[in-house]
Design a protein around this motif. Sequence first.
Motif, short mmCIF file in Angstrom:
data_model
loop_
_atom_site.label_atom_id
_atom_site.label_comp_id
_atom_site.label_asym_id
_atom_site.label_seq_id
_atom_site.Cartn_x
_atom_site.Cartn_y
_atom_site.Cartn_z
N GLY A 93 0.79 -1.22 0.00
CA GLY A 93 0.00 0.00 0.00
C GLY A 93 0.83 1.28 0.00
O GLY A 93 0.27 2.36 -0.02
N PHE A 94 2.15 1.13 0.03
CA PHE A 94 3.02 2.30 -0.04
C PHE A 94 3.68 2.36 -1.41
O PHE A 94 3.96 1.33 -2.01
N ARG A 95 3.91 3.57 -1.87
CA ARG A 95 4.46 3.75 -3.21
C ARG A 95 5.86 4.34 -3.17
O ARG A 95 6.17 5.13 -2.30
N VAL A 96 6.68 3.95 -4.15
CA VAL A 96 7.90 4.70 -4.40
C VAL A 96 7.62 5.56 -5.63
O VAL A 96 6.79 5.21 -6.46
N PHE A 97 8.30 6.68 -5.73
CA PHE A 97 8.10 7.58 -6.87
C PHE A 97 9.40 7.73 -7.63
O PHE A 97 10.29 8.47 -7.19
N TYR A 98 9.53 7.02 -8.75
CA TYR A 98 10.66 7.28 -9.64
C TYR A 98 10.43 8.66 -10.24
O TYR A 98 9.29 9.16 -10.23
N PRO A 99 11.51 9.29 -10.77
CA PRO A 99 11.35 10.68 -11.24
C PRO A 99 10.11 10.92 -12.11
O PRO A 99 9.43 11.93 -11.93
N ASP A 100 9.80 10.02 -13.01
CA ASP A 100 8.61 10.19 -13.85
C ASP A 100 7.34 10.26 -13.02
O ASP A 100 6.45 11.08 -13.27
N ASP A 101 7.23 9.36 -12.05
CA ASP A 101 6.05 9.32 -11.19
C ASP A 101 6.01 10.55 -10.29
O ASP A 101 4.96 11.14 -10.07
N PHE A 102 7.19 10.90 -9.80
CA PHE A 102 7.25 12.01 -8.85
C PHE A 102 6.86 13.31 -9.52
O PHE A 102 6.17 14.14 -8.93
N SER A 103 7.27 13.49 -10.78
CA SER A 103 6.92 14.73 -11.46
C SER A 103 5.42 14.82 -11.66
O SER A 103 4.85 15.91 -11.67
N LYS A 104 4.76 13.66 -11.80
CA LYS A 104 3.30 13.68 -11.95
C LYS A 104 2.62 14.02 -10.63
O LYS A 104 1.64 14.77 -10.61
N LEU A 105 3.14 13.47 -9.54
CA LEU A 105 2.60 13.83 -8.23
C LEU A 105 2.79 15.33 -7.99
O LEU A 105 1.88 16.02 -7.52
N GLY B 34 -15.53 21.57 5.50
CA GLY B 34 -14.27 21.24 4.82
C GLY B 34 -14.43 20.07 3.87
O GLY B 34 -15.46 19.40 3.85
N PHE B 35 -13.39 19.85 3.08
CA PHE B 35 -13.38 18.67 2.21
C PHE B 35 -11.96 18.14 2.04
O PHE B 35 -10.99 18.84 2.32
N GLY B 36 -11.88 16.89 1.61
CA GLY B 36 -10.59 16.28 1.32
C GLY B 36 -10.63 15.67 -0.07
O GLY B 36 -11.67 15.18 -0.51
N MET B 37 -9.48 15.73 -0.76
CA MET B 37 -9.39 15.13 -2.09
C MET B 37 -8.04 14.44 -2.22
O MET B 37 -7.01 15.05 -2.00
N GLY B 38 -8.08 13.16 -2.58
CA GLY B 38 -6.84 12.38 -2.64
C GLY B 38 -6.19 12.41 -4.01
O GLY B 38 -6.84 12.71 -5.02
N ASP B 39 -4.91 12.08 -4.05
CA ASP B 39 -4.19 12.10 -5.32
C ASP B 39 -4.42 10.83 -6.15
O ASP B 39 -4.24 10.85 -7.36
N VAL B 40 -4.81 9.74 -5.50
CA VAL B 40 -4.81 8.44 -6.19
C VAL B 40 -5.92 8.35 -7.25
O VAL B 40 -5.65 8.07 -8.42
N VAL B 41 -7.16 8.61 -6.84
CA VAL B 41 -8.27 8.52 -7.79
C VAL B 41 -8.16 9.64 -8.83
O VAL B 41 -8.41 9.43 -10.01
N LEU B 42 -7.75 10.82 -8.38
CA LEU B 42 -7.59 11.93 -9.31
C LEU B 42 -6.60 11.57 -10.41
O LEU B 42 -6.84 11.81 -11.60
#
Length: 443
Positions: free
Chosen positions: A9-21, A324-332
Amino acid sequence: MAQLKTLPGFRVFYPDDFSKLQFIIRKWRQSAVVYGFQEYDAPVLEPLDLYKAKSGSEIEGQLFNFTDKGGREVTLRPEMTPSVTRMVGERANSLKKPIKWVNIGENFRYERQQKGRLRSFYQLNADIYGEAGAEAEVELIAFLVESLCCFGLSEEDFYIRLSDRDLWVYYLTSKDISLEAAQDILSVVDKMERDSEEESLKKLQKILGEGSVETLYSELKKMTQIRSLEELEAFFADRSGNGGGSTALKERLADWQKLLGGLDAMGLSSFVQVDLGVVRGLAYYTGFVFEAFDRKGKFRALAGGGRYNHLVKKLGGPDLPAVGFGMGDVVLHELLVDRGLMPEMVSSPDIYVIVGGEEERKSALKDIFNLRQAGYRIEYSLKEMAFAKQFKQAAQSGAKITLIYGAEELEKGVVKMRDMAGREEVELPLSRLFESIRDFFSG
RNA sequence: GUGGCUAUAGCUCAGUUGGUUAGAGCACCUGAUUGUGAUUCAGGGGGUCGCCGGUUCAAAUCCGGUUAGCCACCCCA
């Protein structure tokens, strides 16, 4: 070796992934600035009781909690609301109202992962404290819309379902249903979309005991099918004759007019839809609640939120209304990829420097350093390499120009500048290198 | 926490009824090419076939367990 892998359930972010985050985070942050939300942060690790106090102990199964070396019961934050609510409560009297705050940070929950849900995720969390009127909802929902539209999403991609826990409670209690039973009925409503009629009837029977629940069920069903303010008003107008129209209920309908009128004035009507079938699981919501979904219904909720007027006080602060509201990065992220709105993040240097040999490298390094000081993004080969190879690298890097530090050029006191797109070369005197480069990039 | 499906190179995947040293494409590195561009050609590195055990003369292949992933349930901040 298996135990050295990333935790489930934890992710690593290679540069390509990280730039998208980072792309997502950057857009969120820009939207927040435009809408006047100030950014804050709070600890990632919090006392377990912070969440127990708010949501009851049954939530503990979802928490990433453990005992620390000092024997404290702690948990990684599953959401931002309790932390920020505590922060606001501590200084509520000295903070200028309304308090519009935003956080973008990592949150955690201990759950079996599946599509759109991980144990670690980034979330945009926005809250407005100190405004009890529906104007706060208008402002917050407008920001929610913007924080999705800023990616190029439109009303054809997503919409926000608006509901109201107060309206449900006022209606149910006007039917001589106890407050406690009303809460239980809400959770039946929450599941009605999925459950069969038979199942819902069974649940209602269990809550209310003796007597027929079929009339109630059909009333509940009708309410969940309401899709506009007109239908909402008509529904209660029809019922005001036989005790269905308490004062609270009438005032509540006025709040709905304010909410939908405000959103309409902002031009956001096409993004929102009345839908009382949305109830939301957590007990701390008190009034309007809402969830954002993609139109195709392919993904889980993009965002969710609502009003929680009692939480500041519950966590030790003064009586302060909040929404308030919350919005996650995963589904987006999934949605943006699906709609072709996740750009390929290329990071190209401004200048690629080609170095003839070890002799020329010294002059090149000196200029590379100075040009970088001036803010130009520069790449060059770290090892000695054939010219042809370096040109290939320069082309692949996407640099706009190359500077060629060859023996021939340096002897003449110049460097050659090649415009990669135009494939033209000019010689620049070393003494005027900075001016020439500045001219190129400004012209 | 419950159930179903899956697991071969960094990625996408082949691998026959069990049979020698496990393959391709993409990506990466090197060379053809010692001063000029994404093509092309040649070569190279990279795998305990998720892991542990069992059956067998022989297992990537069959069986059991386990871990992880996907999907659904539960739950949803």
